[in-house]
Design a protein around this motif. Structure first.
Motif, PDB file in Angstrom:
ATOM      1  N   HIS A   6     -57.643  85.788   3.872  1.00  0.00           N
ATOM      2  CA  HIS A   6     -57.976  85.894   5.289  1.00  0.00           C
ATOM      3  C   HIS A   6     -56.697  85.767   6.096  1.00  0.00           C
ATOM      4  O   HIS A   6     -55.901  84.867   5.870  1.00  0.00           O
ATOM      5  N   SER A   7     -56.518  86.656   7.035  1.00  0.00           N
ATOM      6  CA  SER A   7     -55.328  86.639   7.869  1.00  0.00           C
ATOM      7  C   SER A   7     -55.738  86.335   9.302  1.00  0.00           C
ATOM      8  O   SER A   7     -56.687  86.906   9.824  1.00  0.00           O
ATOM      9  N   ASN A   8     -55.018  85.437   9.929  1.00  0.00           N
ATOM     10  CA  ASN A   8     -55.313  85.067  11.316  1.00  0.00           C
ATOM     11  C   ASN A   8     -54.241  85.618  12.248  1.00  0.00           C
ATOM     12  O   ASN A   8     -53.871  84.971  13.225  1.00  0.00           O
ATOM     13  N   ARG A   9     -53.761  86.820  11.989  1.00  0.00           N
ATOM     14  CA  ARG A   9     -52.722  87.391  12.838  1.00  0.00           C
ATOM     15  C   ARG A   9     -53.339  87.983  14.101  1.00  0.00           C
ATOM     16  O   ARG A   9     -54.519  88.336  14.130  1.00  0.00           O
TER      17      ARG A   9
END
Length: 137
Positions: A6-9
């Motif tokens: 999961h990426s929170n960018r």
């Protein structure tokens, strides 16, 4: 199986914006130097542009021109009698095989309970019948 990452960018951050953020100062310095150089010698760069376009035009019609190769037609010696006889033999073979497969399918469908071997045989017979039918079209 595969662990999901999961990426929170921030979705507004793109590759272009990150490169511009990192190297923007160098690009602006190079752009300013290029504009000063072109502004100092506009006729020279215009002449270079015209010469390069002319060279491109000449090269595209001489060196890089690939003429279409004419297709060589191969004439086969066709014997219509032999060809017709081969078609008749093939059709006869297809009819015989169709009749054999029909007998197999009829005998298997007459059974009350099919075994795994019977199911496989029925499936392969029906596949072969459909292939024969496709060749006839």
């Amino acid at each position: 199986m595969w662990k999901r990452i999961h990426s929170n960018r921030d979705p507004r951050d793109t590759l272009y914006s990150e490169i511009r953020k990192e190297f923007g100062a160098y690009f602006s310095i190079a752009g300013d130097a290029g504009q000063r150089l072109i502004g100092a010698y506009p006729k020279f760069f215009f002449g270079c542009m015209i010469v390069l376009m002319g060279a491109s035009l000449i090269l595209s019609f001489t060196v890089f021109h690939h003429p279409e190769k004419s297709k060589i037609t191969v004439v086969k010696k066709v014997n219509p009698v032999e060809d017709g006889f081969n078609q008749i033999m093939q059709a006869t073979g297809n009819i015989r095989e169709t009749m054999k497969l029909k007998k197999v399918v009829d005998s298997l469908t007459a059974k009350k309970q099919l075994s795994a071997e019977d199911s496989t045989l029925l499936d392969s017979a029906l596949d072969r019948l459909s292939k024969i039918h496709q060749t006839l079209k």
